[in-house]
Design a protein around this motif. Structure first.
Motif, mmCIF file in Angstrom:
data_model
loop_
_atom_site.group_PDB
_atom_site.id
_atom_site.type_symbol
_atom_site.label_atom_id
_atom_site.label_comp_id
_atom_site.label_asym_id
_atom_site.label_seq_id
_atom_site.Cartn_x
_atom_site.Cartn_y
_atom_site.Cartn_z
ATOM 1 N N GLN A 184 0.827 -1.206 0.000
ATOM 2 C CA GLN A 184 0.000 0.000 0.000
ATOM 3 C C GLN A 184 0.867 1.264 0.000
ATOM 4 O OE1 GLN A 184 -3.337 0.050 -0.355
ATOM 5 N NE2 GLN A 184 -3.189 -2.169 -0.580
ATOM 6 N N VAL A 185 1.976 1.221 0.736
ATOM 7 C CA VAL A 185 2.894 2.362 0.743
ATOM 8 C C VAL A 185 3.628 2.451 -0.592
ATOM 9 C CG1 VAL A 185 4.968 3.328 1.825
ATOM 10 C CG2 VAL A 185 3.140 2.380 3.247
ATOM 11 N N TRP A 186 4.053 1.310 -1.115
ATOM 12 C CA TRP A 186 4.726 1.314 -2.419
ATOM 13 C C TRP A 186 3.826 1.899 -3.506
ATOM 14 C CZ3 TRP A 186 7.305 -4.243 -2.685
ATOM 15 C CH2 TRP A 186 8.396 -4.267 -1.809
ATOM 16 N N LYS A 187 2.526 1.634 -3.410
ATOM 17 C CA LYS A 187 1.596 2.166 -4.413
ATOM 18 C C LYS A 187 1.586 3.699 -4.383
ATOM 19 C CE LYS A 187 -3.148 1.722 -6.110
ATOM 20 N NZ LYS A 187 -3.342 3.171 -6.308
ATOM 21 N N VAL A 188 1.629 4.280 -3.182
ATOM 22 C CA VAL A 188 1.702 5.735 -3.083
ATOM 23 C C VAL A 188 3.015 6.238 -3.669
ATOM 24 C CG1 VAL A 188 1.778 7.692 -1.473
ATOM 25 C CG2 VAL A 188 0.192 5.803 -1.069
ATOM 26 N N TRP A 189 4.103 5.516 -3.408
ATOM 27 C CA TRP A 189 5.386 5.887 -4.010
ATOM 28 C C TRP A 189 5.256 5.989 -5.530
ATOM 29 C CZ3 TRP A 189 9.749 2.394 -1.486
ATOM 30 C CH2 TRP A 189 9.822 2.679 -0.109
ATOM 31 N N ASP A 190 4.610 4.988 -6.120
ATOM 32 C CA ASP A 190 4.505 4.954 -7.575
ATOM 33 C C ASP A 190 3.533 6.008 -8.097
ATOM 34 O OD1 ASP A 190 6.329 2.889 -7.698
ATOM 35 O OD2 ASP A 190 4.804 1.329 -7.684
ATOM 36 N N ASP A 191 2.408 6.175 -7.407
ATOM 37 C CA ASP A 191 1.433 7.174 -7.844
ATOM 38 C C ASP A 191 2.029 8.574 -7.821
ATOM 39 O OD1 ASP A 191 -0.427 5.178 -8.174
ATOM 40 O OD2 ASP A 191 -1.487 5.564 -6.301
ATOM 41 N N PHE A 192 2.862 8.836 -6.819
ATOM 42 C CA PHE A 192 3.482 10.147 -6.694
ATOM 43 C C PHE A 192 4.726 10.281 -7.569
ATOM 44 C CE2 PHE A 192 6.705 12.774 -4.457
ATOM 45 C CZ PHE A 192 6.089 14.008 -4.585
ATOM 46 N N GLY A 193 5.406 9.156 -7.823
ATOM 47 C CA GLY A 193 6.682 9.194 -8.526
ATOM 48 C C GLY A 193 7.813 9.577 -7.593
ATOM 49 N N ILE A 194 7.861 8.936 -6.437
ATOM 50 C CA ILE A 194 8.798 9.330 -5.397
ATOM 51 C C ILE A 194 10.248 9.145 -5.804
ATOM 52 C CG2 ILE A 194 8.891 7.097 -4.204
ATOM 53 C CD1 ILE A 194 8.714 8.686 -1.549
ATOM 54 N N ALA A 195 10.506 8.178 -6.704
ATOM 55 C CA ALA A 195 11.889 7.933 -7.122
ATOM 56 C C ALA A 195 12.496 9.140 -7.820
ATOM 57 C CB ALA A 195 11.951 6.707 -8.030
ATOM 58 N N ASP A 196 11.667 9.948 -8.451
ATOM 59 C CA ASP A 196 12.147 11.123 -9.191
ATOM 60 C C ASP A 196 12.060 12.401 -8.374
ATOM 61 O OD1 ASP A 196 12.681 9.679 -11.600
ATOM 62 O OD2 ASP A 196 10.518 9.608 -11.948
ATOM 63 N N SER A 197 11.772 12.278 -7.078
ATOM 64 C CA SER A 197 11.644 13.459 -6.235
ATOM 65 C C SER A 197 12.944 13.730 -5.486
ATOM 66 C CB SER A 197 10.505 13.277 -5.218
ATOM 67 O OG SER A 197 10.845 12.279 -4.257
ATOM 68 N N GLU A 198 13.026 14.910 -4.897
ATOM 69 C CA GLU A 198 14.141 15.265 -4.025
ATOM 70 C C GLU A 198 13.691 15.077 -2.584
ATOM 71 O OE1 GLU A 198 16.893 19.136 -2.729
ATOM 72 O OE2 GLU A 198 15.132 19.377 -4.022
ATOM 73 N N MET A 199 14.427 14.266 -1.834
ATOM 74 C CA MET A 199 14.094 14.001 -0.442
ATOM 75 C C MET A 199 14.771 15.048 0.445
ATOM 76 S SD MET A 199 14.884 10.541 1.736
ATOM 77 C CE MET A 199 14.348 10.317 3.435
ATOM 78 N N VAL A 200 13.961 15.833 1.174
ATOM 79 C CA VAL A 200 14.480 16.868 2.064
ATOM 80 C C VAL A 200 13.907 16.601 3.451
ATOM 81 C CG1 VAL A 200 14.826 19.324 2.446
ATOM 82 C CG2 VAL A 200 14.422 18.477 0.122
ATOM 83 N N GLY A 201 14.751 16.112 4.367
ATOM 84 C CA GLY A 201 14.277 15.705 5.684
ATOM 85 C C GLY A 201 14.338 16.805 6.715
ATOM 86 N N TYR A 202 13.705 16.546 7.848
ATOM 87 C CA TYR A 202 13.690 17.511 8.956
ATOM 88 C C TYR A 202 15.101 17.842 9.428
ATOM 89 C CZ TYR A 202 14.718 13.636 12.132
ATOM 90 O OH TYR A 202 15.325 12.580 12.768
ATOM 91 N N TRP A 203 16.065 16.952 9.176
ATOM 92 C CA TRP A 203 17.448 17.162 9.601
ATOM 93 C C TRP A 203 18.173 18.204 8.733
ATOM 94 C CZ3 TRP A 203 15.218 12.695 7.822
ATOM 95 C CH2 TRP A 203 15.483 12.348 6.495
ATOM 96 N N GLU A 204 17.566 18.582 7.597
ATOM 97 C CA GLU A 204 18.164 19.572 6.713
ATOM 98 C C GLU A 204 17.781 20.977 7.161
ATOM 99 O OE1 GLU A 204 20.136 18.986 4.178
ATOM 100 O OE2 GLU A 204 19.702 16.981 3.376
#
Length: 518
Positions: free
Chosen positions: A409-429
């Motif tokens: 179910q989480v992987w499906k959201v990854w694919d629907d959003f296209g998370i692989a092509d996004s920039e990950m910016v965490g709270y630590w930044e």
């Protein structure tokens, strides 16, 4: 001599977290001092921007100090427990010091103070690879299901204890079955990695009696074992044939009369490492393995470098993922830090109590992010809400404590959003474009040109209502045109729309995945 010491100064911009020497990925205290308990032989100080791992050497064993494998501390540093480790914040610097303490030297006596330093991060974090190369990890039946293939599984880990790789750390018996399996999945576009280390070896090892004849060079005897209840005994075959002076290890009955009864190998270097490295080269060339799944290993980075080299010579796409059990390694991110330049993925989940861990502990010990890596969750299926703050999901369909891991179910959201092509910016930044009104609710942003995905996680023991504090220019979206939308995710969250300024209810130890769209 009053003291010999090593002092490492850190700038506050990177001197944020400490692990090792009794710490588990904590904020650096104002001051701290400890003796060599634990086991202690190394530490790391840093954050996602930079850091330094220091290992103190000089003993006869250079691998990770697991509860099965750790020998005496280096005499020079330990000095009959006169040595100690200290931390101190002073002005604009953090000082980490290792002291050997007072000692008396005899005439012409020489003492070597050896240490190794590793700057971090060791590589650039590859989020695209992490979000696309999903693992299928089923110990007893490594054949992926149709559901797993539809969910985007790309890599198969073949554990031991099945028909493809039946005997622990000796994949040279069912070679026909393994090659047929690998050839099949290569034709389907998947990679196949196998479980194969040297911490213990099966009683089915063809060379078992040659190894036994070498005394304690390769097979561990019964004396000196940290786990005395494993000395001798066990499976009747071992009792009848080995009789005594061995340490039993993994035991796996196959249900058809066959049993895998492993014996612990000796800590430290041995000629068996040469056999192991040459065996990896043979497996990559003749069987077609795409790499290794390492489960709490005992060799050091020198062997890992050799392994990586021979595998890549035969298969340039070989990959290594590293697993550890927390009670077994007592802080794997510290014990295995020197492995990180040569591994592609972490699975530091077994034995971790996710709901009791602080964000600092998550970040440093299991996520891999400060070191340029990414990780997956394991124990009891992980915590799917808090894990997404670090881009972590579980592997399909690993089973622990009555829980089957199902990340689909989480992987499906990854694919629907296209998370692989996004920039990950965490709270630590420093430049994370989304914060919350509570220090206990943290946010990570997956940013694209026209939309964003926000992962919220509540570490508090209480349910909280929070508002998002969004830097719209940094997010790259128009506040007046944007909305917050939570897609329905089974066993995760209901569908819901929030106003930009609306309070968001976040349950304790849970969170949200929110789309931000114009």
């Amino acid at each position: 001599i009053l003291d010999v010491f090593l002092e490492l100064p850190f700038h506050p911009s990177v001197g944020q977290y400490v692990k090792g020497m009794g710490f588990r990925g904590d904020e650096i205290p104002i001051s701290h001092k400890t003796r060599w308990e634990g086991p202690h032989d190394s530490f790391w100080i840093g954050n996602h921007k930079g850091g330094l791992h220091c290992e103190l050497r000089g003993s006869d064993y250079h691998g990770p100090m697991l509860n099965l494998f750790h020998t005496d501390y280096p005499d020079s540093w330990y000095n009959h427990n006169e040595g100690h480790f200290s931390l101190k914040k002073s002005g604009d610097e953090i000082h980490a010091s290792v002291h050997s303490g007072k000692r008396t030297l005899k005439a012409d006596e020489e003492i070597a103070f050896e240490f190794s330093l590793l700057p971090t991060p060791v590589k650039k974090r590859n989020t695209y690879d992490h979000f696309t190369n999903r693992y299928y990890h089923n110990a007893r039946n490594p054949w992926p299901t149709e559901e797993a293939l539809d969910a985007g599984v790309k890599i198969i880990n073949v554990h031991h204890g099945n028909t493809i790789n039946p005997y622990i750390n000796y994949p040279f018996i069912a070679t026909r079955e393994m090659k047929e399996f690998i050839d099949h999945w290569h034709n389907e576009g998947l990679k196949v990695k196998i479980y194969y280390t040297v911490r213990e070896i099966t009683n089915h090892t063809t060379e078992i009696w040659a190894l036994r004849s070498l005394g304690d060079e390769i097979l561990r005897g019964s004396e000196g074992s940290e786990l005395p209840w494993y000395r001798g005994g066990g499976y009747p075959w071992l009792v009848e044939h080995f009789v005594n002076d061995y340490t039993r290890a993994w035991y796996h009955p196959f249900g058809d009369g066959f049993v895998d009864a492993a014996i612990l190998t000796a800590p430290g270097d041995s000629r068996w490492y040469n056999y192991y490295v040459e065996g990896l080269s043979w497996l990559a060339k003749n069987i077609g393995i795409d790499g290794l799944y390492l489960d709490d290993v005992t060799y050091d980075r020198r062997i890992l470098k050799r392994m990586r080299k021979v595998m890549v010579q035969e298969n340039s796409g070989c990959i290594i993922d590293l697993h550890s059990c927390d009670p077994f390694s007592i802080g794997p991110a510290n014990q295995y830090a020197e492995f990180f330049p040569y591994v592609d993925k972490l699975w530091f989940g077994e034995g971790f109590k996710y709901n009791e861990m602080s964000p600092d502990n998550w970040f440093v010990e299991v996520s891999g992010i400060p070191f340029g890596l990414m990780g997956d969750m394991l124990q009891d299926g992980g915590n799917r809400w808090l894990g997404m703050v670090y881009g972590m999901s579980v592997r399909m369909p690993w089973y622990t404590n009555g829980v089957y891991s199902d990340p689909r179910q989480v992987w499906k959201v990854w694919d629907d959003f296209g998370i692989a092509d996004s920039e990950m910016v965490g709270y630590w930044e420093d430049h994370c474009p989304v914060r919350t009104s509570s220090p206990d609710v943290l946010a990570t942003v997956y940013r694209k040109n026209d939309r964003a995905l926000i992962a919220l996680g509540n570490w508090s023991d209480e349910d909280l209502d929070v508002k998002l504090i969004i830097d719209w220019p940094a997010l790259g979206l128009d506040r007046n045109k944007s909305m917050l939308f939570a897609p329905e995710i089974k066993d995760f969250q209901p569908e819901r729309t929030f106003g930009i300024d609306e309070s968001i209810p976040v349950k304790s130890k849970q969170g949200w995945l929110l789309y931000v769209e114009e």
